[in-house]
Design an enzyme around this catalytic site. Structure first.
Site, PDB file in Angstrom:
ATOM      1  N   HIS A 235       0.814  -1.218   0.000  1.00  0.00           N
ATOM      2  CA  HIS A 235       0.000   0.000   0.000  1.00  0.00           C
ATOM      3  C   HIS A 235       0.846   1.265   0.000  1.00  0.00           C
ATOM      4  O   HIS A 235       0.312   2.376  -0.006  1.00  0.00           O
ATOM      5  CB  HIS A 235      -0.921  -0.033   1.235  1.00  0.00           C
ATOM      6  CG  HIS A 235      -2.077   0.883   1.171  1.00  0.00           C
ATOM      7  ND1 HIS A 235      -2.286   1.891   2.093  1.00  0.00           N
ATOM      8  CD2 HIS A 235      -3.115   0.945   0.304  1.00  0.00           C
ATOM      9  CE1 HIS A 235      -3.395   2.537   1.796  1.00  0.00           C
ATOM     10  NE2 HIS A 235      -3.920   1.993   0.714  1.00  0.00           N
TER      11      HIS A 235
ATOM     12  N   LYS B 250       3.049   4.504  -1.069  1.00  0.00           N
ATOM     13  CA  LYS B 250       2.980   5.439  -2.196  1.00  0.00           C
ATOM     14  C   LYS B 250       4.154   6.417  -2.062  1.00  0.00           C
ATOM     15  O   LYS B 250       4.082   7.378  -1.304  1.00  0.00           O
ATOM     16  CB  LYS B 250       1.672   6.245  -2.189  1.00  0.00           C
ATOM     17  CG  LYS B 250       0.378   5.421  -2.212  1.00  0.00           C
ATOM     18  CD  LYS B 250      -0.325   5.507  -0.904  1.00  0.00           C
ATOM     19  CE  LYS B 250      -1.694   4.876  -0.860  1.00  0.00           C
ATOM     20  NZ  LYS B 250      -1.969   3.716  -1.638  1.00  0.00           N
TER      21      LYS B 250
ATOM     22  N   ASP C  99      16.888  10.240  -7.998  1.00  0.00           N
ATOM     23  CA  ASP C  99      18.330  10.497  -7.947  1.00  0.00           C
ATOM     24  C   ASP C  99      18.904  10.522  -6.526  1.00  0.00           C
ATOM     25  O   ASP C  99      19.983  11.089  -6.311  1.00  0.00           O
ATOM     26  CB  ASP C  99      18.661  11.837  -8.633  1.00  0.00           C
ATOM     27  CG  ASP C  99      18.442  11.783 -10.131  1.00  0.00           C
ATOM     28  OD1 ASP C  99      18.422  10.678 -10.685  1.00  0.00           O
ATOM     29  OD2 ASP C  99      18.279  12.861 -10.742  1.00  0.00           O
TER      30      ASP C  99
ATOM     31  N   HIS D 296      -8.842  10.687   1.422  1.00  0.00           N
ATOM     32  CA  HIS D 296      -7.929   9.579   1.204  1.00  0.00           C
ATOM     33  C   HIS D 296      -6.580   9.793   1.883  1.00  0.00           C
ATOM     34  O   HIS D 296      -5.783   8.868   1.995  1.00  0.00           O
ATOM     35  CB  HIS D 296      -7.730   9.363  -0.305  1.00  0.00           C
ATOM     36  CG  HIS D 296      -6.971   8.127  -0.652  1.00  0.00           C
ATOM     37  ND1 HIS D 296      -5.634   8.146  -0.996  1.00  0.00           N
ATOM     38  CD2 HIS D 296      -7.352   6.830  -0.703  1.00  0.00           C
ATOM     39  CE1 HIS D 296      -5.228   6.907  -1.262  1.00  0.00           C
ATOM     40  NE2 HIS D 296      -6.248   6.087  -1.085  1.00  0.00           N
TER      41      HIS D 296
ATOM     42  N   LYS E 190      -3.676  10.312   4.721  1.00  0.00           N
ATOM     43  CA  LYS E 190      -3.372   9.582   5.951  1.00  0.00           C
ATOM     44  C   LYS E 190      -2.498  10.506   6.802  1.00  0.00           C
ATOM     45  O   LYS E 190      -1.267  10.443   6.781  1.00  0.00           O
ATOM     46  CB  LYS E 190      -2.647   8.265   5.655  1.00  0.00           C
ATOM     47  CG  LYS E 190      -3.505   7.279   4.830  1.00  0.00           C
ATOM     48  CD  LYS E 190      -3.362   7.474   3.347  1.00  0.00           C
ATOM     49  CE  LYS E 190      -4.022   6.382   2.523  1.00  0.00           C
ATOM     50  NZ  LYS E 190      -5.439   6.232   2.654  1.00  0.00           N
TER      51      LYS E 190
ATOM     52  N   ASP F 284      -0.909  19.311  18.121  1.00  0.00           N
ATOM     53  CA  ASP F 284      -0.439  20.518  18.813  1.00  0.00           C
ATOM     54  C   ASP F 284       0.298  21.499  17.906  1.00  0.00           C
ATOM     55  O   ASP F 284       1.135  22.278  18.385  1.00  0.00           O
ATOM     56  CB  ASP F 284       0.473  20.138  19.996  1.00  0.00           C
ATOM     57  CG  ASP F 284      -0.285  19.426  21.106  1.00  0.00           C
ATOM     58  OD1 ASP F 284      -1.535  19.482  21.113  1.00  0.00           O
ATOM     59  OD2 ASP F 284       0.370  18.800  21.964  1.00  0.00           O
TER      60      ASP F 284
END
Length: 841
Positions: free
Chosen positions: A211, A213, A218, A632, A634, A639
């Site tokens: 999952h 991404k 370089d 979508h 995450k 604070d």
């Protein structure tokens, strides 16, 4: 026997010489082939030995080495804490994909891409017709032809369950540079896990996914977050639902299956990217909200190391006997430490050993210069099936510790929210919920103002009608979410209440929702009639024209060639006939209504009641649409100082380590910002505070809408080009104090009004008035009289509809905590049972 000569050494020399003579013979090749075949067949033994990667002495030593490293690091991560990173935030796909396009175009040596889903035909810049060179596959093709080595790992899905078709991804990318052409061999694509029982009998994984991404370019910079390089993710902050263009289909923003609404129709045959049975003239799309980071600094190395480990593990697990896939070695992990990145040196190796980075780390600017002010650490969820390592769940460790220590607020944006407060909520086992309970109880007993604000999708899966049997899995996810939040004695609310603290003073949940107007006028209907072509056929023709290019319907061996394609010629002719009637029906540029009015929910976007509509008001009513704004990202912000962003959802799949593989980054900016917290002076982290302020302004409608062209937008550039533009002004100052009553009153007030308007006009579901399935039918009858997402009452006066829509500001709505509270949301049966329930958690 000569002095010092060991017994048998003469025989050994004789056989060694014989082996050397045979090495280049067919007999030797046959022997090596037999050994490889034996190892293939031997994998059946793994069925009865699931610990087969960790039971040999050298494997145990490697595991011990990795464990020592993790134990020496915060959160038990494989990666250390790193100072001096330059990190830039990206909110929504428009900014992120533009920045990625700039960075990819500048790549000189290597590109690593790891995705759950990768769509080669994704346009990184919009509108697509005018940016065809910025389609992802074309960008990668240019870099490969320039000599850049491109490595891609994608999740190999179970085809019966998911429609992302990684085989198409692999074939499309491999066919970009055919044999004999520039760049041939410079693009390598691996898919994992394998589902071939003859190759991987003991190691097949059907339930869990890769999952992550992220992108590494370089070894200079990396991108990490929630955005896959795939269809359905591009969006701007006003989150339009409409994509109908009477002025010309070339102005489309979402071509082919990039225009999608999973509540109506999930992605279909994605390898045929032009296929899209959802008509833009009849339905709105599902908008998409996401967050990602751009990183320059020492953390780039850690992200790259995770990729190299994953690459070598897939090589070992699936391609060990393939000469087309090389081993990757890594500077800093050489010699006795190359086992940390899963490098193996078998007696009969197949494939080369390629040392990375191609130019030494000492030549990277971040290796000897401080790039920024962000203290950061890469964390992951990974284990034996996904990376060949012992289980690591440092993401969950980070979430729990940071939330538990929060003093003022916890802000969460996530696709899911399934978590436990202890050991009594099986099959849920991650304990982020326990950390939330601890933080709230501590604040409540200290009499301290403290809020946990959670923003998640109204419907966390792609269900269609939630009453359908096909939606059972999504209802199961929602059921687990409600049980995590407030239903049952072990829920977060009830565990807080059990300790004498009122959870309603501390925990608040919201969704996002968007509206728009389809630009389908009577003139366009006449255009369809006169041309004999439906707008849906025109959108298909446009997809064929700009997304064809000879890269669909092919395999590695037979690159596509759509020249002389009669279907393409037919579609292009239909588009020509349709466009030819525009002037005939009076659709000149001066008398065309706006293609989208989504900006009216944003700052200075005007009112819906002031938008010109060149047609009958009753027809305009038919074109108003709404949809949930799918969250979508995450993201965790605590604070205004600490941020976690990556691929990890709040559920067991992402957090336990033994299920889905994930990669995230924990960030704390040492560059402080003079701010305010609950009316008092406060030193905030610049990175966290400015990100939170921008997100809140977007959700409150306190940011202006975006144009498609991002070339002059600092927030759409890579981190090496410029820092974020924090968009200072009165709205920026207004949201500076996240605990102020003024901000909170606007936040909850907007949610109140928006929720009421969407309920009144559209009967948007889910809703608190739906407590059982009979209520559902009364609230939103199931019939074909009205289209999904359109106005519920066709007899409501047009002026009233417009005036109601004028009241919507931003996208916030309340999460309906009473939805189906009196119903069995997910009855146990074939789809949801003791064997399958972990899939949904």
């Amino acid at each position: 026997m000569a002095p010092g000569e060991e017994k048998g050494s003469g025989d050994s020399r004789m056989f060694a010489g014989l082996r050397d003579k045979l090495k280049n013979t067919n007999l030797y090749d046959a022997k090596v082939g037999a050994i490889h075949l034996k190892n293939k067949v031997g994998k059946f033994g793994n069925i009865i030995n699931p610990n087969h990667r960790h039971d040999e002495e050298h494997e145990k030593l490697t595991d011990e080495k990795r464990s020592r490293i993790a134990e020496s690091h915060r959160f038990g991560s494989f990666a250390p804490e790193r100072d001096g990173n330059k990190i830039k935030w990206y909110v929504d796909g428009r900014d992120y994909f533009w920045a990625v396009s700039v960075a990819l175009e500048k790549a000189k040596e290597t590109i690593y891409i790891e995705d759950w889903w990768l769509s080669p035909e994704l346009f990184l810049r919009r509108p697509p017709y005018y940016n065809q060179e910025w389609r992802l596959d074309q960008v990668l093709k240019r870099r490969a032809e320039a000599g850049v080595k491109i490595y891609v790992i994608v999740y190999k899905e179970v085809q019966q369950a998911i429609s992302c078709n990684s085989a198409h991804t692999k074939h499309a990318l491999n066919a970009l540079c055919p044999e004999g052409s520039p760049g041939h061999g410079n693009i390598r694509v691996l898919r994992h896990p394998d589902h071939n029982i003859f190759e991987n009998a003991g190691d097949m994984t059907f339930y869990w996914a890769h999952h992550e991404k992220f992108i590494v370019i370089d070894y200079e910079l990396a991108f990490i977050g929630g955005l896959d390089l795939c269809f359905g993710r591009w969006d701007s902050r006003q989150h339009p639902c409409a994509d109908v263009h009477p002025s010309g289909v070339v102005n489309e923003v979402f071509p082919g299956q990039d225009f999608n609404n999973n509540r109506i129709l999930d992605f279909q045959t994605v390898e045929d990217w032009k296929s899209n049975e959802l008509s833009k003239a009849d339905y709105g799309r599902m908008p998409w909200h996401d967050v990602a980071m751009g990183v320059i600094g020492d953390c780039v190395y850690d992200i790259a190391e995770h990729f190299v480990l994953r690459w070598n593990f897939v090589k070992r697990d699936k391609y060990k006997r393939s000469g087309d896939v090389d081993w990757l070695t890594l500077q800093g992990r050489e010699g006795e430490n190359e086992d940390l990145i899963a490098v193996q040196r078998p007696k009969h190796p197949v494939g080369e050993y390629i040392h990375h980075p191609l130019s030494s780390l000492e030549k990277k600017a971040w290796a000897h210069e401080t790039q920024g002010t962000v203290h950061a650490q890469v964390v992951r969820s990974s284990c034996d099936w996904s990376s060949g390592i012992l289980t690591e769940h440092s993401i969950q460790n980070a979430y729990c510790e940071i939330i538990r220590n929060a003093q003022h607020f916890v802000y969460i944006e996530n696709q899911f929210f399934i978590t436990a407060t202890g050991e009594n909520q099986s099959p849920i086992h991650n304990v982020i919920g326990k950390a939330i309970v601890d933080a709230c109880v501590r604040a409540g007993k200290e009499g301290r103002k403290f809020r946990v604000i959670i923003v998640i999708p109204a419907i966390p899966g792609f269900a269609g009608d939630l009453r359908d049997d096909a939606a059972m899995g999504t209802r199961a996810i929602m059921d687990y979410q409600y049980k995590s939040i407030h239903r049952g004695p072990d829920s977060i609310f009830e565990q807080i209440r059990a300790q004498g603290v009122d959870p309603k003073n501390h925990v608040f949940l919201f969704n996002l929702r968007s509206y728009d107007r389809l630009n389908k006028s009577q003139a366009m209907v006449e255009q369809e009639e006169k041309s004999g072509v439906k707008y849906q056929d025109v959108q298909r023709a446009e997809a064929e024209e700009i997304m064809g290019g000879g890269v669909h319907g092919y395999t590695d061996e037979h690159p596509g060639d759509d020249s002389g394609n009669p279907e393409k010629e037919r579609l292009v002719d239909m588009k020509r006939r349709f466009e030819a009637q525009r002037a005939e029906v009076g659709l000149d540029d001066e008398k065309i209504s706006k293609d989208s009015i989504a900006e009216t929910a944003m700052l200075n976007g005007g009112k819906v009641s002031e938008q010109v509509w060149y047609d009958d008001a009753e027809r305009e009513k038919e074109n108003f649409v709404q949809e949930e704004l799918y969250i979508h990202g995450k993201l965790l912000i605590v604070d205004d100082r600490i941020v976690i962003c990556g691929s990890s959802n709040i559920n067991d799949r992402s957090q336990l380590g033994v299920h889905d593989s994930e990669l995230s980054i924990v960030m704390e900016d040492y560059n402080t910002l003079d701010s305010v917290m609950d009316g008092r002076p406060f030193k905030a982290g610049h990175h966290a505070a400015t990100l939170r302020r921008l997100l809140w302004r977007e959700h409150l409608g306190l940011l202006p809408a975006q144009t498609l062209d991002a070339k002059d937008d600092p927030n759409a550039q890579p981190p090496d080009v410029c820092p974020n533009n924090i968009m200072e002004g009165s709205e920026y100052e207004f949201v500076a104090d996240p605990m102020s009553d003024q901000v909170w009153n606007m936040w909850t007030g907007n949610a109140d009004t928006n929720t009421q308007i969407f309920r009144h006009l559209f009967r948007a579901d889910p809703d608190n008035n739906i407590k059982n399935f009979d209520d559902y039918e009364a609230f939103l009858p199931r019939h074909n009289k009205f289209k999904q997402g359109h106005l519920h009452d066709p007899f409501m006066p047009a002026d009233e509809v417009r005036q109601k829509l004028d009241q919507i500001k931003g996208h916030l709505v309340w999460m309906p905590l009473d939805f189906l509270c009196d119903a069995e949301m997910a009855e146990k049966g074939l789809q949801v049972n003791a064997y399958t329930e972990s899939i949904y958690t």
